[in-house]
Design a protein around this motif. Sequence first.
Motif, short mmCIF file in Angstrom:
data_model
loop_
_atom_site.label_atom_id
_atom_site.label_comp_id
_atom_site.label_asym_id
_atom_site.label_seq_id
_atom_site.Cartn_x
_atom_site.Cartn_y
_atom_site.Cartn_z
N ASN A 120 -16.78 13.68 7.23
CA ASN A 120 -16.03 13.92 6.00
C ASN A 120 -16.86 13.41 4.83
O ASN A 120 -17.21 12.23 4.79
CB ASN A 120 -14.68 13.22 6.06
N GLU A 149 -3.32 13.02 12.05
CA GLU A 149 -4.07 13.91 11.15
C GLU A 149 -3.46 15.30 11.13
O GLU A 149 -2.87 15.76 12.11
CB GLU A 149 -5.54 13.97 11.56
N HIS A 151 -4.25 19.42 9.54
CA HIS A 151 -5.15 20.39 8.91
C HIS A 151 -4.55 21.79 8.99
O HIS A 151 -3.56 22.03 9.68
CB HIS A 151 -6.52 20.38 9.60
N LYS A 155 -8.37 25.59 11.62
CA LYS A 155 -9.31 24.59 12.14
C LYS A 155 -9.37 24.69 13.66
O LYS A 155 -8.35 24.72 14.34
CB LYS A 155 -8.90 23.18 11.71
N SER A 160 -9.60 15.92 14.46
CA SER A 160 -10.63 16.18 13.47
C SER A 160 -11.75 15.14 13.59
O SER A 160 -11.55 14.04 14.11
CB SER A 160 -10.04 16.12 12.06
N GLY A 210 -6.35 18.71 4.43
CA GLY A 210 -6.70 17.57 5.29
C GLY A 210 -5.90 16.34 4.95
O GLY A 210 -5.87 15.92 3.79
N HIS A 212 -4.96 12.34 6.65
CA HIS A 212 -5.22 11.36 7.69
C HIS A 212 -4.47 10.06 7.38
O HIS A 212 -4.58 9.54 6.26
CB HIS A 212 -6.72 11.06 7.79
#
Length: 263
Positions: A120, A149, A151, A155, A160, A210, A212
């Motif tokens: 990242n 997480e 996304h 993806k 991730s 994204g 997290h």
Amino acid sequence: MTRIAIAGVGGRMGQALSQAVMEHPEAQLGAASERAGSPLLGQPPTAQDMAVRVVSDLASVLDAFDVLIDFTQPEATVAHAALCRAHGKRLVVGTTGLSASQQAHLENAAKAVPVVFAPNMSVGVNLTFKLVELAARVLGDSVDIEIIEAHHRHKVDAPSGTALRLGRVVADTLGRDLETDAVYGREGYTGARDRRTIGFATVRAGDIVGEHTTLFATDGERVEITHRASSRLTFASGAVRAAVWLDAQPPGFYDMQDVLGLR
């Protein structure tokens, strides 16, 4: 001025990278590539880069760039790493889902040219890594640790790369082995939670860029450290920042902690 090549310029990240290069005062787009058969081949990647034409093989435009930014697929990234090593081009990689052997190819290239590899490139995410390290050090083995997480639905890898990096930060700080202590999802009768485990939960939905969260929980309280991205431009801007930073670096294997001076 750093001349940058973008691999996979037609994708979502490729488009964001084009914008980030245009906005950086010390960078310019020198080359761009797409897969064979792409309708973009032979065309300018954006209306602002009319002097550049998209190619299928970066080996044909080696004189046009100094550093390659690659957010493509593992197999393509390995091939690009070999190209950069052979021709003295610097490399920034944000590709996720690489196997240990594929990452070894990047490390091998870094013996000859400077390479930044990070799951990242966001400045905020890399600050989050440091905050998670601090929290793990302070809270130690007295808490349960989970990483959640989310996304977008496109993806293809899970968890991730950023989630795995968060897990590795926790494991390294606490002297654990992520290979044996990670738990990837739970189903059925699992029994009581082992405090040494590091849990991962994955969400794939819609157009989430994204998110997290690292959760530290014990009886009576919990600490949550969360990063949310609302635009791919945050990753792209970090990657361009890394590409410019590489101008002054010797061969070596770097990450965004090095770029941002957080070591």
